[in-house]
Scaffold this active site. Structure first.
Site, short mmCIF file in Angstrom:
data_model
loop_
_atom_site.label_atom_id
_atom_site.label_comp_id
_atom_site.label_asym_id
_atom_site.label_seq_id
_atom_site.Cartn_x
_atom_site.Cartn_y
_atom_site.Cartn_z
N GLU A 105 0.83 -1.21 0.00
CA GLU A 105 0.00 0.00 0.00
C GLU A 105 0.86 1.26 0.00
O GLU A 105 0.50 2.27 -0.61
CB GLU A 105 -0.93 0.00 1.22
CG GLU A 105 -2.00 -1.08 1.19
CD GLU A 105 -1.52 -2.41 1.73
OE1 GLU A 105 -2.35 -3.34 1.83
OE2 GLU A 105 -0.31 -2.55 2.02
N PRO A 155 10.79 -15.31 0.63
CA PRO A 155 9.66 -15.23 1.55
C PRO A 155 9.10 -13.81 1.63
O PRO A 155 9.84 -12.83 1.51
CB PRO A 155 10.26 -15.65 2.90
CG PRO A 155 11.49 -16.43 2.53
CD PRO A 155 12.01 -15.78 1.30
N ARG A 156 7.79 -13.72 1.83
CA ARG A 156 7.12 -12.43 1.88
C ARG A 156 7.54 -11.62 3.10
O ARG A 156 7.72 -10.41 3.02
CB ARG A 156 5.60 -12.66 1.89
CG ARG A 156 4.76 -11.43 2.17
CD ARG A 156 4.79 -10.44 1.05
NE ARG A 156 3.87 -9.34 1.26
CZ ARG A 156 3.84 -8.24 0.52
NH1 ARG A 156 4.69 -8.10 -0.49
NH2 ARG A 156 2.97 -7.29 0.76
N LEU A 191 15.44 -6.92 1.67
CA LEU A 191 14.25 -6.11 1.40
C LEU A 191 14.55 -5.08 0.30
O LEU A 191 15.68 -4.61 0.16
CB LEU A 191 13.79 -5.39 2.67
CG LEU A 191 13.33 -6.27 3.82
CD1 LEU A 191 13.00 -5.42 5.04
CD2 LEU A 191 12.11 -7.09 3.42
N GLY A 192 13.51 -4.73 -0.47
CA GLY A 192 13.65 -3.69 -1.47
C GLY A 192 14.36 -4.11 -2.74
O GLY A 192 14.76 -3.25 -3.53
N GLU A 193 14.53 -5.41 -2.96
CA GLU A 193 15.27 -5.87 -4.12
C GLU A 193 14.44 -6.73 -5.06
O GLU A 193 14.99 -7.48 -5.88
CB GLU A 193 16.52 -6.66 -3.68
CG GLU A 193 17.56 -5.81 -2.98
CD GLU A 193 18.85 -6.56 -2.69
OE1 GLU A 193 19.79 -5.92 -2.20
OE2 GLU A 193 18.92 -7.79 -2.96
N LEU A 208 1.23 -9.23 -8.72
CA LEU A 208 2.07 -9.73 -9.79
C LEU A 208 2.53 -8.65 -10.76
O LEU A 208 3.27 -8.91 -11.70
CB LEU A 208 1.35 -10.85 -10.56
CG LEU A 208 -0.03 -10.55 -11.19
CD1 LEU A 208 0.07 -9.74 -12.46
CD2 LEU A 208 -0.75 -11.84 -11.46
N ILE A 209 2.11 -7.41 -10.54
CA ILE A 209 2.39 -6.34 -11.50
C ILE A 209 3.87 -6.02 -11.56
O ILE A 209 4.42 -5.73 -12.63
CB ILE A 209 1.55 -5.10 -11.16
CG1 ILE A 209 0.06 -5.43 -11.30
CG2 ILE A 209 1.92 -3.93 -12.06
CD1 ILE A 209 -0.87 -4.33 -10.82
N GLU A 210 4.56 -6.07 -10.41
CA GLU A 210 5.99 -5.79 -10.42
C GLU A 210 6.74 -6.83 -11.23
O GLU A 210 7.73 -6.51 -11.90
CB GLU A 210 6.53 -5.71 -8.99
CG GLU A 210 7.94 -5.15 -8.92
CD GLU A 210 8.37 -4.79 -7.51
OE1 GLU A 210 9.22 -3.90 -7.38
OE2 GLU A 210 7.85 -5.39 -6.56
#
Length: 478
Positions: free
Chosen positions: A73, A308-309, A358-360, A385-387
């Site tokens: 978000e 992992p998320r 993170l962020g990669e 899935l857009i990224e």
């Protein structure tokens, strides 16, 4: 009957009163939960008193308040805030979040004059203190974050409240219907709604939300305007080329392929491990287990990139995969993105590269040939899935994508994604794509056409928020 609105109004006020009392009573439990969560994620121990509407800063006013609960978000909010800030650089943003990953991402988008705090706990006291301290001119909630106490507090304080990039899947709609005495006044208390799809708008309207113009509209999904990330994507391609050179053989000059389990949730890594073990144990499949040739797909045995998320699960997933017999190398053990790509010897023979940073995500998607969509193989609703499409990485989805139903359908229509009934079938589809270069190239082209068709929602959202901002400013001036 004439008495029905009176009865409903009384029932709704009673429900809100009971809800407020319960949320007030639960505040000590929230403190204990934050303390436990903070052991694995220290961000949850940061500024805890903000959760209860207590702040160190001086009182202020005139904010554009944006609530983005978590990572996805927050990134979505940043997409429409970019054109809004370009048009009106004088606007100051008050960011609120509910998760540590959301707050960390929000910090990346702060500009001079902005402020970032936790969203107050949805009880009358914290909400009242939050609104009195910051006195926002306009509030924007992202996607699904409609809280009964927060909406009621904003109405009492005269703060207009929008729901932007709004979505409501059928499961959530049914649950809200069962709690209609509480949910209906919350949705009806919004000032406007900017919905992703017509179906989202219809469900929101059924709950009393003001979706129709001029209060609201259907603007599309701002996440389709995901920006190009040239640095991590280019770095990912450079690491991929280095991987291909390091693993190339005379029979496979492009090296070992890379498959990805993206944003996996609890239980999905175990399902993947079991399914991949079965595939590797079948000589007829020959995908490249530790002891077979891998002749069935170009390059032989794939490297699996498992991401992992949630970061608090990185260590547990690493141990789980090792316990299952897989050779695991962690992304954090490799070099920096902008360093010269050098794959250490253990990585070249690994079964799994664990994405523990993170962020990669653009780096990960640029490295992979195909991605399996996490959150969709258990009844969790899937992940965005857009990224992946922005990085031209085709996706295999499981059966559960109700949180991103429209994006999933659109990706299928463009050939950028396919659906599989379970993890084993998804792995089979990924291997089939690796064995059919023309089909894989068509899927990558489908990623491009998907984003091209659905672009523009971020600008529409920014324009709508600015209209509300100007209306609110005029009302404040009177």
């Amino acid at each position: 009957m004439a008495t029905e609105p009176l009865t409903r109004g009384w029932a709704e006020r009673l429900a809100l009163g009971v809800y407020g009392a319960a949320m007030t009573a639960l505040q000590p439990l929230l403190r204990r939960k934050l303390a436990r969560r903070g052991v694995a994620e220290p961000g949850y121990r940061e500024a805890i008193e903000e959760r209860f509407g207590r702040y160190d800063s001086a009182p202020s006013s005139g904010w554009l308040w944006v609530h983005a609960v978590s990572l996805g978000e927050t990134r979505a909010a940043a997409l429409w805030l970019a054109p809004l800030r370009a048009a009106r650089p004088d606007i100051r943003v008050l960011w609120t979040h509910g998760t540590a990953t959301g707050r960390a991402e929000g910090a990346r988008h702060l500009r001079p004059g902005d402020v970032q705090v936790w969203l107050p706990w949805d009880a009358p006291g914290p909400v009242r203190r939050f609104l009195a301290h910051f006195r926002p001119r306009l509030g924007v909630l992202m996607e699904t974050e409609v809280w009964p106490g927060l909406v009621a507090g904003c109405r009492a304080a005269g703060v207009p409240l929008l729901l932007a990039n709004a979505r409501l899947n059928e499961r959530s709609w049914r649950r809200a219907q069962r709690l209609r005495w509480l949910s209906r006044p919350a949705y009806a208390g919004l000032s406007g709604v900017l919905a992703q799809t017509v179906a989202d708008a219809e469900r929101l309207r059924d709950l009393g939300a003001p979706v129709d113009p001029p209060a609201g509209a259907v603007i599309g999904n701002v996440k389709f305007d995901v920006p190009w990330h040239p640095q991590p994507w280019s770095a990912g391609r450079a690491w991929r080329q280095a991987w291909q050179r390091a693993t190339a053989t005379p029979d496979a000059p492009m090296g070992r392929p890379v498959l990805m389990l993206a944003s996996s949730r609890e239980g999905e890594e175990a399902a993947w491990s079991a399914a991949w073990s079965d595939v590797c144990a079948s000589p007829s499949e020959a995908p490249g287990g530790p002891d077979d040739s891998g002749a069935a797909v170009p390059g032989g045995r794939p490297l699996w990139l498992v991401v992992p998320r949630h970061p608090q699960r990185f260590d547990a997933v690493a141990e789980q995969l090792r316990a299952a017999g897989w050779r695991v190398v962690r992304r954090s053990a490799l070099g920096a993105l902008d360093a010269e790509p050098v794959w250490p010897a253990p990585a070249l023979d690994a079964d799994v590269l664990l994405g523990d940073t993170l962020g990669e995500m653009p780096w990960y998607y640029a490295l992979a040939d195909v991605a399996l969509l996490g959150g969709s193989f258990a009844p969790l609703g899937g992940q965005n899935l857009i990224e992946a499409a922005a990085c031209e990485c085709p996706v295999v989805m499981g059966p559960h994508t109700f949180n991103f139903a429209h994006a999933a359908q659109a990706a299928q229509a463009h050939g950028a994604a396919v659906r599989a009934p379970d993890m084993a079938a998804a792995i089979g589809q990924a291997l089939a794509w690796l064995s059919a270069p023309d089909a894989l190239a068509a899927a990558r082209a489908g990623c491009q056409s998907l984003l091209a068709e659905h672009a523009g929602a971020a600008q529409r959202c920014a324009d709508a928020v600015l209209r509300w901002w100007d209306v609110s400013a005029a009302a404040t001036a009177r």
